[in-house]
Motif scaffolding. Structure first.
Motif, short mmCIF file in Angstrom:
data_model
loop_
_atom_site.label_atom_id
_atom_site.label_comp_id
_atom_site.label_asym_id
_atom_site.label_seq_id
_atom_site.Cartn_x
_atom_site.Cartn_y
_atom_site.Cartn_z
N MET A 191 70.68 79.46 17.71
CA MET A 191 71.88 78.73 18.32
C MET A 191 71.40 77.53 18.65
O MET A 191 70.70 76.84 19.12
CB MET A 191 72.07 79.56 19.76
N LYS A 192 72.49 76.80 18.02
CA LYS A 192 72.51 75.18 18.22
C LYS A 192 72.60 74.71 19.80
O LYS A 192 73.68 75.34 20.50
CB LYS A 192 73.28 74.44 17.45
N ILE A 193 71.85 73.82 20.19
CA ILE A 193 71.99 73.29 21.52
C ILE A 193 73.09 72.45 21.59
O ILE A 193 73.47 71.38 20.62
CB ILE A 193 70.78 72.45 22.02
N SER A 194 74.26 72.21 22.28
CA SER A 194 75.37 71.66 22.30
C SER A 194 75.06 70.45 23.44
O SER A 194 74.65 70.67 24.61
CB SER A 194 76.75 72.13 22.64
N LEU B 20 66.42 67.93 27.44
CA LEU B 20 65.46 68.88 27.84
C LEU B 20 66.16 69.62 29.16
O LEU B 20 65.67 70.85 29.27
CB LEU B 20 64.54 67.93 28.67
N ASN B 21 67.14 68.94 29.71
CA ASN B 21 68.10 69.95 30.69
C ASN B 21 68.67 71.25 30.04
O ASN B 21 68.91 72.30 30.46
CB ASN B 21 69.06 69.03 31.70
N SER B 22 69.22 70.98 28.78
CA SER B 22 70.20 71.86 27.99
C SER B 22 69.03 72.83 27.52
O SER B 22 69.30 74.12 27.48
CB SER B 22 70.64 71.22 26.83
N LEU B 23 67.81 72.50 26.97
CA LEU B 23 66.73 73.32 26.49
C LEU B 23 66.63 74.38 27.82
O LEU B 23 66.36 75.37 27.51
CB LEU B 23 65.61 72.56 25.87
N PRO C 100 56.27 55.34 14.81
CA PRO C 100 57.55 55.55 15.19
C PRO C 100 58.54 54.40 14.88
O PRO C 100 58.25 53.51 15.54
CB PRO C 100 57.58 55.81 17.12
N LEU C 101 59.69 54.57 14.17
CA LEU C 101 60.58 53.55 13.93
C LEU C 101 61.96 53.76 14.40
O LEU C 101 62.78 53.10 14.92
CB LEU C 101 60.50 53.24 12.29
N ASN C 102 62.44 54.82 14.03
CA ASN C 102 63.71 55.41 14.25
C ASN C 102 63.92 56.57 15.32
O ASN C 102 63.08 57.45 15.52
CB ASN C 102 64.53 55.87 12.99
N GLU C 103 64.90 56.47 16.33
CA GLU C 103 65.11 57.48 17.30
C GLU C 103 65.88 58.42 16.44
O GLU C 103 66.33 58.73 15.63
CB GLU C 103 65.84 57.03 18.33
N THR C 104 65.46 59.80 17.28
CA THR C 104 66.02 61.02 16.66
C THR C 104 66.87 61.68 17.82
O THR C 104 66.76 61.62 18.98
CB THR C 104 64.99 62.00 16.49
N ASP C 105 68.04 62.10 17.25
CA ASP C 105 68.99 62.95 18.18
C ASP C 105 68.57 64.39 18.19
O ASP C 105 68.95 65.17 17.07
CB ASP C 105 70.46 62.59 17.49
N LEU C 106 67.92 64.54 19.19
CA LEU C 106 67.42 66.13 19.42
C LEU C 106 68.26 67.13 19.25
O LEU C 106 68.38 68.21 18.90
CB LEU C 106 66.61 66.31 20.39
N PHE C 107 69.64 66.83 19.74
CA PHE C 107 70.91 67.70 19.66
C PHE C 107 71.22 67.93 18.42
O PHE C 107 71.55 69.35 17.96
CB PHE C 107 71.95 67.54 20.48
N LYS C 108 71.07 67.12 17.59
CA LYS C 108 71.39 67.44 16.19
C LYS C 108 70.31 68.02 15.37
O LYS C 108 70.51 68.74 14.23
CB LYS C 108 72.01 66.09 15.30
N GLU C 109 69.04 67.76 15.76
CA GLU C 109 67.99 68.05 15.05
C GLU C 109 67.60 69.50 14.96
O GLU C 109 66.97 70.05 14.21
CB GLU C 109 66.64 67.00 15.27
N LEU C 110 67.30 69.95 16.35
CA LEU C 110 66.88 71.04 16.70
C LEU C 110 67.81 72.15 17.24
O LEU C 110 69.09 71.90 17.47
CB LEU C 110 65.92 70.72 17.76
N SER C 111 67.34 73.30 17.13
CA SER C 111 68.09 74.52 17.51
C SER C 111 67.15 75.28 18.73
O SER C 111 65.76 75.18 18.52
CB SER C 111 68.64 75.38 16.59
N VAL C 112 67.54 76.31 19.32
CA VAL C 112 66.86 77.26 20.10
C VAL C 112 67.38 78.55 20.23
O VAL C 112 68.55 78.69 20.02
CB VAL C 112 66.72 76.48 21.49
#
Length: 217
Positions: free
Chosen positions: A1-4, A44-47, A205-217
């Motif tokens: 399930m993707k975190i929104s 982190l709160n959504s996770l 580290p050069l570019n920031e990552t949008d964890l909401f788009k990158e990861l799922s749980v």
């Protein structure tokens, strides 16, 4: 399930700092390591809300599960705090571990570390040791002399034994908490051992990552 992301605040912030290839019992496991920033607090709160330990780990004793849940929640909270360094371990786009630590001129303090199940009754092998591998590398680049942590004795896993295997020594304790410490010399020795099973590729580290788009749980 993707975190929104249900919050309008920016989700960017995490940095992809390392890839690891871990070998145990002739099985290879790939883990990514992200450095958490304050901008990841919403993730982190959504996770925290999406992880159901009771469902994921039904075989774990109820009381031990409560301790695990408390440690995990503390870790997810502390990893995004301004004064702490947060590391998120990821396996196949699923968070599998979290660590928060504080760096001072003469010492490091591990504030929290917890594994995160990725499937029912399944934790990722060597996840905790992978986080320690990255921590030890950071520590050795500093002038600090030792690393402290407090181990709980009533959790689902024998934390004290695991930390002793990593080179930490007991310094006393009370009320279910054991104070432990590892010296710089021992960190070097332990890291050399960890590197035999954990192959690490560090990124600048050069570019920031949008964890909401990158990861799922």
């Amino acid at each position: 399930m993707k975190i929104s992301n249900l919050n309008n605040s920016p989700a960017f912030g995490a940095y992809h700092i390392a890839d690891t290839k871990n070998f145990i019992n002739c099985i290879k496991t790939d883990i990514k390591i992200y450095k958490i920033t304050q901008c990841d607090l919403h993730f982190l709160n959504s996770l925290k809300k999406n992880i159901n330990l009771k469902t994921m780990m039904p075989k774990v004793d109820k009381n031990e599960l409560e301790v695990w849940r408390e440690l995990l929640n503390i870790g997810l909270q502390q990893a995004g705090e301004k004064c702490k360094n947060g590391l998120l371990a990821v396996f196949e786009n699923k968070p599998c571990g979290i660590m928060a630590y504080t760096q001072k001129p003469k010492s490091f303090k591990i504030n929290s570390i917890s594994s995160i199940p990725v499937a029912q009754n399944h934790k990722v092998p060597l996840c905790g040791k992978t986080l320690f591998n990255i921590l030890f590398r950071d520590f050795l680049e500093s002038n600090a002399a030792y690393i402290d942590l407090d181990a709980v004795t009533n959790g689902p896993f024998n934390a004290v034994s695991k930390y002793m295997q990593l080179g930490f020594k007991q310094r006393g304790g009370e009320n279910g908490i054991i104070a432990m410490r590892i010296t710089r010399e021992k960190v070097i020795e332990t890291l050399n051992k960890l590197n035999q099973n954990i192959k690490v590729k560090i990124y600048k580290p050069l570019n920031e990552t949008d964890l909401f788009k990158e990861l799922s749980v």
